[in-house]
Design an enzyme around this catalytic site. Structure first.
Site, PDB file in Angstrom:
ATOM      1  N   SER A   8       0.710  -1.276   0.114  1.00 39.38           N
ATOM      2  CA  SER A   8      -0.164  -0.077  -0.080  1.00 39.38           C
ATOM      3  C   SER A   8       0.786   1.313  -0.072  1.00 39.38           C
ATOM      4  O   SER A   8       1.786   1.486   0.550  1.00 39.38           O
ATOM      5  CB  SER A   8      -0.773  -0.025   1.074  1.00 39.38           C
ATOM      6  OG  SER A   8      -0.129   0.044   2.520  1.00 39.38           O
ATOM      7  N   ASP A  12      -2.115   9.250   5.388  1.00 36.06           N
ATOM      8  CA  ASP A  12      -2.704   9.021   6.748  1.00 36.06           C
ATOM      9  C   ASP A  12      -3.599  10.048   7.484  1.00 36.06           C
ATOM     10  O   ASP A  12      -2.967  11.177   7.196  1.00 36.06           O
ATOM     11  CB  ASP A  12      -1.756   8.628   7.620  1.00 36.06           C
ATOM     12  CG  ASP A  12      -1.073   7.109   7.142  1.00 36.06           C
ATOM     13  OD1 ASP A  12      -1.439   6.366   6.460  1.00 36.06           O
ATOM     14  OD2 ASP A  12       0.200   6.905   7.840  1.00 36.06           O
ATOM     15  N   SER A  36     -19.118   7.205  18.222  1.00 31.27           N
ATOM     16  CA  SER A  36     -18.453   8.287  17.618  1.00 31.27           C
ATOM     17  C   SER A  36     -17.602   9.205  18.573  1.00 31.27           C
ATOM     18  O   SER A  36     -17.912   9.253  19.761  1.00 31.27           O
ATOM     19  CB  SER A  36     -19.688   9.265  17.355  1.00 31.27           C
ATOM     20  OG  SER A  36     -18.915  10.674  16.558  1.00 31.27           O
ATOM     21  N   GLY A  48       1.084   4.352   4.191  1.00 30.80           N
ATOM     22  CA  GLY A  48       0.896   3.019   3.490  1.00 30.80           C
ATOM     23  C   GLY A  48       2.176   2.197   3.871  1.00 30.80           C
ATOM     24  O   GLY A  48       3.392   2.595   3.886  1.00 30.80           O
ATOM     25  N   GLN A 169      -1.988  -6.319   8.260  1.00 31.19           N
ATOM     26  CA  GLN A 169      -3.087  -5.680   8.487  1.00 31.19           C
ATOM     27  C   GLN A 169      -4.306  -6.351   7.255  1.00 31.19           C
ATOM     28  O   GLN A 169      -5.635  -5.909   7.465  1.00 31.19           O
ATOM     29  CB  GLN A 169      -3.231  -4.203   7.910  1.00 31.19           C
ATOM     30  CG  GLN A 169      -2.231  -3.372   8.752  1.00 31.19           C
ATOM     31  CD  GLN A 169      -1.828  -2.152   8.123  1.00 31.19           C
ATOM     32  OE1 GLN A 169      -2.242  -1.649   7.125  1.00 31.19           O
ATOM     33  NE2 GLN A 169      -0.750  -1.507   8.983  1.00 31.19           N
ATOM     34  N   GLN A 170      -3.913  -7.065   6.354  1.00 33.76           N
ATOM     35  CA  GLN A 170      -4.708  -7.629   5.528  1.00 33.76           C
ATOM     36  C   GLN A 170      -5.303  -8.975   6.030  1.00 33.76           C
ATOM     37  O   GLN A 170      -6.196  -9.636   5.172  1.00 33.76           O
ATOM     38  CB  GLN A 170      -4.081  -7.875   3.901  1.00 33.76           C
ATOM     39  CG  GLN A 170      -4.217  -6.411   3.278  1.00 33.76           C
ATOM     40  CD  GLN A 170      -5.564  -5.987   2.967  1.00 33.76           C
ATOM     41  OE1 GLN A 170      -6.443  -6.010   3.700  1.00 33.76           O
ATOM     42  NE2 GLN A 170      -5.968  -5.546   1.692  1.00 33.76           N
ATOM     43  N   THR A 220       6.852  -8.972  16.125  1.00 34.32           N
ATOM     44  CA  THR A 220       7.099  -7.661  16.907  1.00 34.32           C
ATOM     45  C   THR A 220       6.211  -7.878  18.254  1.00 34.32           C
ATOM     46  O   THR A 220       5.241  -8.181  18.072  1.00 34.32           O
ATOM     47  CB  THR A 220       6.734  -6.532  16.496  1.00 34.32           C
ATOM     48  OG1 THR A 220       5.693  -6.614  15.678  1.00 34.32           O
ATOM     49  CG2 THR A 220       7.828  -6.323  15.243  1.00 34.32           C
ATOM     50  N   LEU A 221       6.716  -7.370  19.464  1.00 37.94           N
ATOM     51  CA  LEU A 221       6.102  -7.629  20.449  1.00 37.94           C
ATOM     52  C   LEU A 221       5.732  -6.436  21.396  1.00 37.94           C
ATOM     53  O   LEU A 221       5.509  -6.393  22.690  1.00 37.94           O
ATOM     54  CB  LEU A 221       6.862  -8.579  21.616  1.00 37.94           C
ATOM     55  CG  LEU A 221       7.290  -9.768  21.075  1.00 37.94           C
ATOM     56  CD1 LEU A 221       8.190 -10.626  21.822  1.00 37.94           C
ATOM     57  CD2 LEU A 221       5.946 -10.632  20.735  1.00 37.94           C
ATOM     58  N   ASP A 254       6.651  -0.566  10.624  1.00 35.37           N
ATOM     59  CA  ASP A 254       7.228  -0.442   9.108  1.00 35.37           C
ATOM     60  C   ASP A 254       8.626  -0.051   9.353  1.00 35.37           C
ATOM     61  O   ASP A 254       9.534  -0.405   8.590  1.00 35.37           O
ATOM     62  CB  ASP A 254       6.578   0.498   8.276  1.00 35.37           C
ATOM     63  CG  ASP A 254       5.095   0.022   8.176  1.00 35.37           C
ATOM     64  OD1 ASP A 254       4.751  -1.229   8.344  1.00 35.37           O
ATOM     65  OD2 ASP A 254       4.052   1.003   8.182  1.00 35.37           O
TER      66      ASP A 254
END
Length: 327
Positions: A8, A12, A36, A48, A169-170, A220-221, A254
């Site tokens: 992606s 953002d 909301s 991305g 994320q996918q 990753t933690l 990332d």
């Protein structure tokens, strides 16, 4: 090592909520949630996953090839990436759709609720990795249009190119066959701790089943660092950098991947790769936006020395422009 990063490319829209998201959830009414949140502020940033990883790699001097689909509104973003060492020649520009959008609300405990509009990303499935010239040594298959992720993975197998699987994320959109396809044969598999459990649910495999199908599984933690596992070796756990000011967790994973992959490209060990990844993550965590930090060599070496010792800083300094760091 020439690294291509698929996935992606987005803008953002980052908002903060001064309370706790969890406090707004009613346990026995989770089947009909209607919420909301009044946000305190809004930051519009470049993002991305593929672009974020490429930004980090570019800052470390790797010259990554970014592979993804964008809209005609990408021009300014493209200039930014080029200025930060990213090769955008393989980016597909849609004639019909805008660049993807990521909207994220972060509360005071760094919990997040996010939504992602694909936009031009839907056309990533039309990109053919066989057209990359020269052929990359490693392809990172990051979150993207699901069909594109599967196609890129299968193309890597057909061309004999090593690949890193980063479905993250996918995973919520991928079915069992797609997830199994993306994982099988990956030299590196990246997830966070929650995603590691979700990946097992999606594949229907056990933890051991996954390990025998990949080279190494990197999890990753968060504040606890990172865990690296293989099917036949000891588990490696590397602590995170301590005492980091948390400004925004978006894109921290990332930045870790960029540091990790850069160290591997330099021929460093998994230990050093994880340490550089954690150092990069600490820089990203202290800034708002996924591409607001700078991979400053002197600062990175100082963080490495303070967190992992002078040997780590010395070994990586030679690849960070031979920087002399304060002792």
């Amino acid at each position: 090592m020439r690294i291509a990063v698929t996935g992606s490319i987005a803008t953002d829209h980052l908002m903060t909520f001064p309370g706790r998201i969890a406090d707004q959830l009613i346990p026995d009414r989770l089947d009909r949630v209607s919420l909301s949140f009044l946000a305190d502020d809004l930051e519009v940033r470049r993002g991305g996953v593929a672009a974020n990883i490429s930004y980090g790699l570019g800052g470390l001097g790797l010259g990554p090839v970014l592979v993804g689909a964008v809209g005609s509104d990408f021009a300014e973003y493209e200039v930014w990436l080029k200025e930060h060492g990213v090769d955008t020649g393989a980016v597909h520009v849609s004639a019909r759709r805008q660049t993807a959008r990521f909207l994220c609300l972060t509360d005071q405990d760094a919990n997040q609720i996010a939504a992602f509009y694909a936009g031009a990303m839907a056309e990533a499935r039309d990109i053919d990795l066989s057209r990359l010239d020269p052929v990359p040594d490693l392809v990172v298959v990051a979150p993207d249009d699901p069909e594109a992720m599967v196609r890129h993975t299968e193309r890597c197998r057909a061309l004999g190119i090593a690949f890193a699987a980063d479905p993250s994320q996918q995973l919520a959109r991928l079915d069992r066959d797609q997830t199994r396809t993306l994982v099988t044969g990956a030299r590196w598999l990246f997830t966070n701790e929650y995603e590691s459990t979700l990946l097992l649910e999606r594949t229907g495999w056990s933890h051991e089943d996954v390990l025998v199908r990949v080279g190494s599984w990197v999890t990753t933690l968060g504040a606890d660092g990172v865990r690296i596992e293989t099917a036949d070796g000891p588990v490696l756990i590397v602590p995170a950098v301590a005492g980091v000011r948390i400004a925004d967790p978006t894109g921290v994973g990332d930045a870790f991947r960029a540091g990790f992959l850069a160290a591997l490209a330099w021929g460093q060990s998994r230990l050093r790769a994880a340490q550089l990844g954690c150092a990069m993550a600490s820089l990203a965590l202290g800034e708002v936006g996924s591409q607001s930090y700078e991979a400053d060599p002197a600062l990175l070496c100082a963080v490495l020395a303070a967190s992992y010792g002078t040997a780590a800083a010395d070994e990586l300094a030679a690849h960070l422009g031979g920087v002399l760091w304060p002792r």
